[in-house]
Write a protein that holds these residues in place. Structure first.
Motif, mmCIF file in Angstrom:
data_model
loop_
_atom_site.group_PDB
_atom_site.id
_atom_site.type_symbol
_atom_site.label_atom_id
_atom_site.label_comp_id
_atom_site.label_asym_id
_atom_site.label_seq_id
_atom_site.Cartn_x
_atom_site.Cartn_y
_atom_site.Cartn_z
ATOM 1 N N GLU A 388 0.830 -1.206 0.000
ATOM 2 C CA GLU A 388 0.000 0.000 0.000
ATOM 3 C C GLU A 388 0.863 1.254 0.000
ATOM 4 O O GLU A 388 0.533 2.254 -0.648
ATOM 5 C CB GLU A 388 -0.920 -0.021 1.226
ATOM 6 C CG GLU A 388 -1.803 1.210 1.359
ATOM 7 C CD GLU A 388 -2.511 1.270 2.701
ATOM 8 O OE1 GLU A 388 -3.083 2.333 3.006
ATOM 9 O OE2 GLU A 388 -2.470 0.269 3.447
ATOM 10 N N ARG A 389 1.996 1.205 0.703
ATOM 11 C CA ARG A 389 2.863 2.379 0.841
ATOM 12 C C ARG A 389 3.773 2.626 -0.354
ATOM 13 O O ARG A 389 4.541 3.586 -0.343
ATOM 14 C CB ARG A 389 3.680 2.241 2.140
ATOM 15 C CG ARG A 389 2.874 2.692 3.334
ATOM 16 C CD ARG A 389 3.234 2.007 4.621
ATOM 17 N NE ARG A 389 2.371 2.519 5.698
ATOM 18 C CZ ARG A 389 1.094 2.153 5.854
ATOM 19 N NH1 ARG A 389 0.546 1.279 5.023
ATOM 20 N NH2 ARG A 389 0.358 2.668 6.831
ATOM 21 N N GLY A 391 2.309 3.152 -3.185
ATOM 22 C CA GLY A 391 1.408 3.911 -4.049
ATOM 23 C C GLY A 391 1.826 5.360 -4.206
ATOM 24 O O GLY A 391 2.476 5.945 -3.335
ATOM 25 N N SER A 392 1.429 5.969 -5.307
ATOM 26 C CA SER A 392 1.867 7.332 -5.640
ATOM 27 C C SER A 392 1.331 8.384 -4.682
ATOM 28 O O SER A 392 1.831 9.515 -4.661
ATOM 29 C CB SER A 392 1.444 7.673 -7.073
ATOM 30 O OG SER A 392 0.036 7.564 -7.205
ATOM 31 N N GLU A 393 0.306 8.035 -3.884
ATOM 32 C CA GLU A 393 -0.243 9.039 -2.961
ATOM 33 C C GLU A 393 0.623 9.229 -1.719
ATOM 34 O O GLU A 393 0.425 10.175 -0.959
ATOM 35 C CB GLU A 393 -1.661 8.631 -2.533
ATOM 36 C CG GLU A 393 -1.748 7.391 -1.646
ATOM 37 C CD GLU A 393 -1.761 6.096 -2.439
ATOM 38 O OE1 GLU A 393 -2.074 5.043 -1.845
ATOM 39 O OE2 GLU A 393 -1.477 6.143 -3.662
ATOM 40 N N TRP A 394 1.591 8.337 -1.517
ATOM 41 C CA TRP A 394 2.468 8.446 -0.345
ATOM 42 C C TRP A 394 3.696 9.285 -0.666
ATOM 43 O O TRP A 394 4.127 9.358 -1.826
ATOM 44 C CB TRP A 394 2.907 7.055 0.110
ATOM 45 C CG TRP A 394 1.802 6.251 0.735
ATOM 46 C CD1 TRP A 394 0.906 5.453 0.075
ATOM 47 C CD2 TRP A 394 1.461 6.200 2.113
ATOM 48 N NE1 TRP A 394 0.025 4.897 0.959
ATOM 49 C CE2 TRP A 394 0.349 5.329 2.225
ATOM 50 C CE3 TRP A 394 1.974 6.789 3.264
ATOM 51 C CZ2 TRP A 394 -0.260 5.053 3.445
ATOM 52 C CZ3 TRP A 394 1.386 6.496 4.483
ATOM 53 C CH2 TRP A 394 0.289 5.653 4.577
ATOM 54 N N ARG A 399 7.616 5.640 0.199
ATOM 55 C CA ARG A 399 7.566 4.649 -0.886
ATOM 56 C C ARG A 399 8.906 3.947 -1.047
ATOM 57 O O ARG A 399 8.961 2.727 -1.251
ATOM 58 C CB ARG A 399 7.149 5.339 -2.182
ATOM 59 C CG ARG A 399 5.750 5.939 -2.113
ATOM 60 C CD ARG A 399 5.504 6.954 -3.201
ATOM 61 N NE ARG A 399 5.521 6.331 -4.502
ATOM 62 C CZ ARG A 399 6.002 6.903 -5.597
ATOM 63 N NH1 ARG A 399 6.525 8.116 -5.535
ATOM 64 N NH2 ARG A 399 5.959 6.266 -6.745
ATOM 65 N N ASP A 424 6.474 4.267 -12.594
ATOM 66 C CA ASP A 424 6.450 5.332 -11.596
ATOM 67 C C ASP A 424 7.036 6.627 -12.163
ATOM 68 O O ASP A 424 8.004 6.588 -12.939
ATOM 69 C CB ASP A 424 7.261 4.899 -10.366
ATOM 70 C CG ASP A 424 6.974 5.769 -9.158
ATOM 71 O OD1 ASP A 424 6.047 5.433 -8.404
ATOM 72 O OD2 ASP A 424 7.662 6.795 -8.993
#
Length: 480
Positions: A388-389, A391-394, A399, A424
């Motif tokens: 989950e970490r 992901g681009s929102e972190w 990341r 990415d």
């Protein structure tokens, strides 16, 4: 300025066409002379440009008289492939002081007659001014086989130099030149303790730092050294930005009879300085660095707690001191939190449950230290939580930390994470993911996930040759 071999060959061609030497290369740059020397032998002007140098074609006899050649063509003769031409060019170079750099290069020539002629000419021509100007080139040539002659001759000439003349080399951009100059100055006692300390604090080269700091402290060890001399030297060493010089200053405190002044350096940002400070403090009667660290770390809410004190406790404490470090994981200062994580790792008291939340820390340094500490326990962390970490929102540092642990974990989870990062937007993370995919090999946990492994490998097929891709899929139990 010539930048590569192509520039050297281009310069050789321009000289063959009659261009002046000083407009063809930077005569003050040793690299330009070395590139010209190599470029002359690489370029084919003597083969396919007979109109330029017809007398130097491979089948032609040697030029009867090189005295007719101007400086530019004589420079080419000094670099010619034919040793007989180089030897004769050396003999004629005495009339052209501007070609002395090429004579320096010929002093390390593979051909004995050329080498001896060049060395004789350099002995006669090298004076104080020319030695200062040619020092960078002589020292670079000195790294070659048969290059020691020029360095020895340079040393003999510069040992007669005054402090003012030699000082011109102390700021040379070439660190090898600065090292050579400072060694001569130390050997000749041309610099006082304060000047040596100032040089150690100012220079960025670690060899110069060690040389000058050691020489400054050695000079203070003489019988005539007094309290005032220490006042001139120690503050310079102790306030230096580079840790090598600070560590020398801390060691000098013991010699000066001031071990108590070493205590503030127990929390220095440098491990080397902290180690020296602990040594000096232990020389005091009753000095105990570990007790000093424990006292500083006993107040976990202290905003003035230096990060060096935290890691210092781990460096000289014992496993029981982990109890003082754990509360510091919640300290408001990021550097303190990072050092607390590092300290627990040093003491081998890493608690996966306790450190896991720090992978979400807003400070990149804390996440980096946490990831390093958790690497041996990567398989104990929840894979989905780590995925989950990525992901681009972190934040990027979160990341990176999560992917580092997933990569260390291996198996289908590592491949899943790496393939997911191949697109990415972050270039470094994308490249790292590609390398991870390329070195991936299936482990036992791939069993039962063969179809997913085959799909992930197909998605990353551009990273493999057809043969390697088929082999990876076969290793994963995928029907090809």
């Amino acid at each position: 300025m010539l930048e590569d071999m192509e520039d050297g060959t281009a310069a050789a061609t321009r000289l063959a066409e009659g261009a002046p030497l000083r407009s063809t290369l930077d005569v003050t740059d040793p690299g330009d002379w070395l590139l010209l020397d190599a470029g002359v032998r690489e370029v084919a002007w003597y083969r396919d440009r007979p109109r330029l140098m017809p007398e130097w074609e491979p089948s032609a006899p040697l030029p009867a008289d090189l005295t007719r050649l101007g400086e530019s063509r004589l420079a080419l003769a000094l670099c010619h492939r034919d040793g007989r031409i180089r030897q004769e060019a050396v003999r004629r170079s005495a009339e052209h002081p501007g070609l002395l750099p090429l004579v320096v290069i010929r002093c390390a020539d593979w051909a004995g007659p050329v080498r001896e002629s060049a060395r004789q000419l350099l002995r006669e021509a090298l004076g104080m001014d020319s030695a200062l100007g040619l020092a960078p080139l002589i020292l670079r040539v000195g790294r070659r086989d048969r290059g020691a002659f020029g360095v020895d001759l340079l040393g003999r000439v510069l040992r007669r130099a005054s402090h003012e003349r030699l000082a011109a080399l102390f700021t040379d951009p070439d660190r090898v030149v600065r090292r050579f100059a400072y060694r001569l100055a130390v050997e000749g006692r041309l610099l006082g303790p304060a000047e040596l300390a100032r040089a150690a604090a100012r220079d960025e080269d670690s060899v110069v730092q060690d040389l000058c700091a050691t020489a400054a402290l050695t000079a203070l060890g003489d019988e005539e050294a007094c309290e005032e001399a220490y006042e001139d030297v120690l503050p310079l060493l102790l306030s230096a930005r580079n840790p090598r010089t600070r560590s020398a200053g801390v060691t000098g405190l013991r010699r000066a009879g001031r071990p108590e002044q070493a205590e503030p350096f127990l929390s220095d940002r440098s491990a080397l300085v902290r180690a020296c400070a602990r040594y000096v403090v232990r020389q005091q009667q009753g000095g105990d660095p570990a007790a000093w660290y424990r006292d500083r770390c006993s107040a976990p809410d202290d905003p003035e707690l230096p990060p060096g004190a935290v890691i210092g406790l781990a460096e000289c404490g014992n496993r029981a001191d982990a109890g003082l470090l754990r509360p510091l994981l919640a300290h408001p200062a990021a550097r303190v939190r990072a050092r607390a994580v590092a300290g627990l790792r040093v003491l081998d008291r890493v608690d996966t449950t306790l450190l896991r939340p720090l992978l979400d820390d807003p400070a990149a340094g804390v996440v980096r230290e946490t990831a390093v500490a958790l690497l041996p326990s990567a398989t104990q962390l929840p894979a989905d939580w780590l995925l989950e970490r990525t992901g681009s929102e972190w934040p990027r540092h979160v990341r990176v930390g999560a992917f580092r642990l997933l990569d260390a974990r291996g198996g289908i989870v590592a491949l899943r994470a790496a393939v997911g990062l191949l697109a990415d937007p972050d270039t470094k993370l994308r490249t790292w993911a590609g390398l991870s995919v390329q070195r991936w090999h299936p482990s036992a946990d791939v069993r039962g996930h063969e179809a997913e492994a085959g799909d992930l490998l197909d998605r990353s097929g551009h990273l493999f040759s057809d043969h390697v891709l088929r082999r990876r899929k076969w290793e994963a139990g995928v029907d090809c």
